[in-house]
Enzyme design. Sequence first.
Site, short mmCIF file in Angstrom:
data_model
loop_
_atom_site.label_atom_id
_atom_site.label_comp_id
_atom_site.label_asym_id
_atom_site.label_seq_id
_atom_site.Cartn_x
_atom_site.Cartn_y
_atom_site.Cartn_z
N THR C 19 0.82 -1.21 0.07
CA THR C 19 -0.06 -0.02 -0.13
C THR C 19 0.91 1.42 -0.02
OG1 THR C 19 -0.10 0.21 2.53
CG2 THR C 19 -1.78 -1.18 1.27
N ASP C 20 0.22 2.55 -0.14
CA ASP C 20 0.89 3.66 -0.09
C ASP C 20 0.09 4.72 0.85
OD1 ASP C 20 -0.88 4.95 -1.90
OD2 ASP C 20 0.15 4.72 -3.60
N GLN C 21 0.44 5.80 0.84
CA GLN C 21 -0.18 6.63 1.94
C GLN C 21 -1.43 7.35 1.05
OE1 GLN C 21 2.66 9.88 2.59
NE2 GLN C 21 1.60 11.04 1.38
#
Lengths: 145, 145, 145, 145
Positions: C19-21
């Site tokens: 995932t990313d932010q």
Amino acid sequence: MATQQIKNIASYRVIYGDTDQMGVAYYANYLRWFEIGRTEFLRQVAVPYTSIEEKGLCFPVAEVSCRYHKPAHYDDAITIETSLTALSRASLTFSYRLFRPGRDLIASGWTRHACVDREGRVTRIPADLEAILMAQISSYNSTSG
Amino acid sequence: MATQQIKNIASYRVIYGDTDQMGVAYYANYLRWFEIGRTEFLRQVAVPYTSIEEKGLCFPVAEVSCRYHKPAHYDDAITIETSLTALSRASLTFSYRLFRPGRDLIASGWTRHACVDREGRVTRIPADLEAILMAQISSYNSTSG
Amino acid sequence: MATQQIKNIASYRVIYGDTDQMGVAYYANYLRWFEIGRTEFLRQVAVPYTSIEEKGLCFPVAEVSCRYHKPAHYDDAITIETSLTALSRASLTFSYRLFRPGRDLIASGWTRHACVDREGRVTRIPADLEAILMAQISSYNSTSG
Amino acid sequence: MATQQIKNIASYRVIYGDTDQMGVAYYANYLRWFEIGRTEFLRQVAVPYTSIEEKGLCFPVAEVSCRYHKPAHYDDAITIETSLTALSRASLTFSYRLFRPGRDLIASGWTRHACVDREGRVTRIPADLEAILMAQISSYNSTSG
């Protein structure tokens, strides 16, 4: 056009962690380098991505295309050339060319992004940002058709 | 102790993107496999990490240690053995052992996590969760001293 | 055709590290999942990629395309549907569709591969392998034009 | 000692692909940054890692330790400070400190490497390389005990 559109030039040094057992950079990592390119492009035109996020917007990738011409190797200092090649009310497209030292073209591609608000709804690019981006649209290096 | 503590067994197939040009898995990727192990451990004891996040908590890694005994290769179906080896009011430690088919030990290590709230403040592990975890503390495979 | 072409179904659980932010899976990681899909496809038709490497051949990616329809989230158990959609003397194309539980389409795309020998020269796909692959070409789900 | 040991200073800009949904850099990526640090250290002392590979040697990681003090965020330009803190006949240890702008310490750690030949056998570090490295051993920042 009379004005010259910006073509951002960024660089990245390939690390061991980018390579795979074929002895070349793994194909997914090129998309990380595309990200470096568009981030530096936006910084260069004075709308860093962090400022876009602060307005409650983000530009998720809707589509990516990449052609791999020659492999990138460990410790290559690659050059990432980024331009903005399309813009609509709620979408923008960056195009990229990656080079090894000596100007060997290693890859070319593009990413199309939607403009989305905090709730994930597609939303119009704000007028001030649109004006800045509009001035940078380049027909050069367009590979996105 | 009379009860048997859980030792979660997860598995992962090494892909090309995990390897590097030495022909083995890149060392940072083992930390991704540790994550798979502790996620499946928490699911097995019925406190999936998503339920912890829903309570407004998270367990960021405060420290990691990993020893690499033998290389993991492309297409190896590795086994990830995870146990909970320490627990305090606001901290917990998982220990891991990674095996290749045939029970060759490829790596062992541990991660220590803080319990943190949405504002990033270290906070006490909730009593109900603490009780569940307390019952699973294992002295077996502890490499965290 | 009388026979039914194989459409491999693989699965992958999205981890935190994917995932990313933005709270969704980072776009480059989908290319790792494409790799899982084509690896399992080849295993299913009894020509595992390791056996291809043992013959001194490899299938580097020459081009990739991916459209992102809906985001993949942390802990989603995604389904990777892979089919073989084109084959020529020295090139092959896999097509992919990724689903979340409940059959929400999250992404679709394709990869075109060259067949290359140990020295990196484009080379003809061996006749026995070509025959196996030819029987599996599917017009279904072709997004590669 | 009369001479000053080298402490290499490298830098890295955190990208979206490095972050996770906690909004900070994922813990495994710090090990990629450690790699950048030791690569630049070796380049600075004039034994680039590519030259070590050309001699048929490599330095696989045998053990890693990392403590995470403060999170690294998207777009942070982090500083990677690397020193050589231990050396034996067939092993070497690098120590690292990572800083955010403003000299906030975000992480510290070390990696211990074996010296291995093409067949994967532990082998003695060549005398000329050992001499160069010996001159750079630093007691500063040693966290490897």
